[in-house]
Design a protein around this motif. Sequence first.
Motif, short mmCIF file in Angstrom:
data_model
loop_
_atom_site.label_atom_id
_atom_site.label_comp_id
_atom_site.label_asym_id
_atom_site.label_seq_id
_atom_site.Cartn_x
_atom_site.Cartn_y
_atom_site.Cartn_z
N LEU A 135 8.70 8.57 7.37
CA LEU A 135 9.06 7.13 7.47
C LEU A 135 9.61 6.83 6.09
O LEU A 135 9.97 5.79 5.94
CB LEU A 135 7.54 6.55 7.72
CG LEU A 135 7.19 6.85 9.27
CD1 LEU A 135 6.10 6.27 9.43
CD2 LEU A 135 8.31 6.26 10.16
N ASP A 136 9.24 7.69 4.90
CA ASP A 136 9.79 7.11 3.88
C ASP A 136 11.28 6.68 3.47
O ASP A 136 11.97 7.63 4.20
CB ASP A 136 9.30 8.38 2.70
CG ASP A 136 7.75 8.50 2.47
OD1 ASP A 136 7.13 7.65 2.85
OD2 ASP A 136 7.61 9.36 1.52
N SER A 137 11.43 5.63 2.74
CA SER A 137 12.66 5.21 2.66
C SER A 137 13.59 6.04 1.66
O SER A 137 14.77 5.69 1.68
CB SER A 137 12.57 3.81 2.18
OG SER A 137 12.14 3.78 0.98
N GLY A 138 12.89 6.78 0.94
CA GLY A 138 13.75 7.04 -0.22
C GLY A 138 13.89 6.54 -1.45
O GLY A 138 14.23 6.98 -2.59
N ALA A 139 13.77 5.27 -1.17
CA ALA A 139 13.76 4.35 -2.33
C ALA A 139 12.53 3.32 -2.29
O ALA A 139 12.11 2.67 -1.23
CB ALA A 139 14.91 3.31 -2.19
N ALA A 140 11.44 3.40 -3.20
CA ALA A 140 10.43 2.50 -3.20
C ALA A 140 10.88 1.13 -2.87
O ALA A 140 11.79 0.59 -3.67
CB ALA A 140 9.55 2.84 -4.43
N TYR A 141 10.01 0.39 -1.97
CA TYR A 141 10.39 -0.83 -1.78
C TYR A 141 10.04 -1.76 -2.86
O TYR A 141 9.03 -1.90 -3.33
CB TYR A 141 9.46 -1.30 -0.55
CG TYR A 141 9.67 -2.83 0.05
CD1 TYR A 141 10.77 -3.22 0.68
CD2 TYR A 141 8.67 -3.95 -0.48
CE1 TYR A 141 11.12 -4.41 1.12
CE2 TYR A 141 9.18 -5.15 -0.15
CZ TYR A 141 10.28 -5.29 0.73
OH TYR A 141 10.58 -6.75 1.13
N SER A 142 10.87 -2.61 -3.22
CA SER A 142 10.89 -3.20 -4.76
C SER A 142 11.00 -4.93 -4.60
O SER A 142 11.00 -5.34 -5.60
CB SER A 142 11.61 -2.53 -5.92
OG SER A 142 12.83 -2.92 -5.24
N ALA A 143 11.36 -5.34 -3.45
CA ALA A 143 11.64 -6.90 -3.15
C ALA A 143 10.48 -7.63 -3.48
O ALA A 143 9.22 -7.17 -3.35
CB ALA A 143 12.04 -7.28 -1.74
N PRO A 144 10.42 -8.66 -4.14
CA PRO A 144 9.06 -9.51 -4.48
C PRO A 144 8.30 -9.79 -3.21
O PRO A 144 8.82 -10.30 -2.33
CB PRO A 144 9.54 -10.75 -5.11
CG PRO A 144 11.07 -10.74 -4.95
CD PRO A 144 11.58 -9.47 -4.45
N LEU A 145 6.92 -9.37 -3.39
CA LEU A 145 6.23 -9.74 -2.14
C LEU A 145 5.25 -10.71 -2.58
O LEU A 145 4.20 -10.46 -3.23
CB LEU A 145 5.58 -8.60 -1.72
CG LEU A 145 6.32 -7.52 -0.98
CD1 LEU A 145 5.37 -6.32 -0.91
CD2 LEU A 145 6.42 -8.16 0.55
N ILE A 154 0.88 -1.28 -0.01
CA ILE A 154 0.05 0.01 0.04
C ILE A 154 0.68 1.41 -0.03
O ILE A 154 0.54 2.24 -0.68
CB ILE A 154 -0.95 0.08 1.21
CG1 ILE A 154 -2.10 -1.09 1.17
CG2 ILE A 154 -1.69 1.47 1.51
CD1 ILE A 154 -2.77 -1.37 1.95
N VAL A 155 2.00 1.37 0.75
CA VAL A 155 2.74 2.31 0.90
C VAL A 155 4.32 1.72 0.35
O VAL A 155 4.97 1.14 0.99
CB VAL A 155 3.04 2.87 2.24
CG1 VAL A 155 3.85 3.97 2.40
CG2 VAL A 155 1.57 3.19 2.77
N PRO A 156 4.46 2.06 -0.92
CA PRO A 156 5.78 1.51 -1.64
C PRO A 156 7.26 1.97 -0.86
O PRO A 156 8.18 1.41 -0.90
CB PRO A 156 5.68 1.83 -3.12
CG PRO A 156 4.34 2.50 -3.09
CD PRO A 156 3.69 2.91 -1.97
N GLN A 157 7.22 3.04 -0.23
CA GLN A 157 8.08 3.65 0.40
C GLN A 157 8.42 3.15 1.82
O GLN A 157 9.13 3.58 2.54
CB GLN A 157 8.05 5.22 0.59
CG GLN A 157 7.88 5.88 -0.57
CD GLN A 157 9.12 6.39 -1.23
OE1 GLN A 157 10.15 5.95 -0.66
NE2 GLN A 157 9.14 6.86 -2.40
#
Length: 416
Positions: free
Chosen positions: A402-412, A185-188
Amino acid sequence: MALIVQKYGGTSVADPDRIRACADNVAITKRRGNDVIVVVSAMGKATDNLIALADQVATNQSGREMDMLLTTGERQTAALITMALADRGIEAISYTGSQVGIITDTAHRKAKILEVKGDRVRASLAAGKVCVIAGFQGTSTEREITTMGRGASDLTASALAQAMDADACEIYTDVTGVFTADPRIVPQARKLEKIHFDEMLEMAGAGSKVLALRSVEFARNHDVPLHVRSAFTWEPGTLVSNEEPSVEDPIISGVVTDMTEAKVTVLGVPDKPGVSAALFEPLAAANVNVDMIVQNTSTDGTTDISFTMPVADMAQSESIVQRVAGEIGATDVTHDADIAKVSLVGAGMKSSPGIAAKMFRVLADEDVNIQMISTSTIRVSVILPASDMERAARALHSAFGLDSGAAYSAPLPERR
Ligand code: ASP
Ligand code: MG
């Protein structure tokens, strides 16, 4: 030599390859010189499938028979992992919850653990064996087979860890740990290295699915630290423990989203003593898990009461509420399943005023209309239209740093 409890969730053991991978991890742990207790969930969607099967053959399902049915899922996995371990030269034995003496009360499908005997586990460990235990189940004081609620294999794991005085309790799942938000829901969203039990408890209560609420409650009350980690990447995950957060830790640990609740509103409730009791007592008796409750101050001798509960309990709640509304002289009952709950959780809230105000400002700027609000010392939750949930969660995640600065992209992988 350490005693390690390892719990493998449904997706971790979803197919033969996965079962072999988990058996490999158990074997490695054992060969390092540890004693190992394995707790397993049912394979993949096995529990959902069993429920669907029951729905196809009967409209009325007794709790007892449902528990007889549902416990087979975990039993299957336990036997299979045990065989895979034998293949690897590891001596192991599977047990049902009943065989290891997980004694519960008599509430089918929602049973509470009263005692963990564990004699056979102790004996098998002493004989050098790995014990593989079917999660989620026990035996009642009336000697009936019980289950302890969806996701309760986590509870089996923490209860065994406590009863056996384990050195570690590892919860293997399909995500790499506890995140600042649901990455779908929140890619960051970012993975948290550690989180306090109190925060995890609030997150689970707010709808986070990573750990079942009751298992966190149990682990906190008995101080069993949990290591939530991935059975896909095997990397270090998130430590859930009683360790106090330090001043450098962020005020907000996470944004939790939940679409599983519905709202019931009772309109025109006479404002006099006893009406809330009249309304909520029968709901409690029916085991409906009421979450948020909002009652307005009355202006003309009547008031409105709204509450939320799991969508699954909505039909039952509505019929109870309809009946009581008539009895107490309320004017109308409405319901809405198109809602979502968004919560901010953070231990730092205790010492940092203005979090709720900032949250409402962020939502206002996103043009999101808040329907209900509730707070605890370390949580602020709002009910809003389901269609606004994603936007609200992303905006809050970003606004609270809280944003990581890089969208979370590991396979889920899809989570149950
Ligand atoms: N198999 C059960 C469920 O799906 C228990 C668990 O996985 O923890 O809820
Ligand atoms: Mg689970």
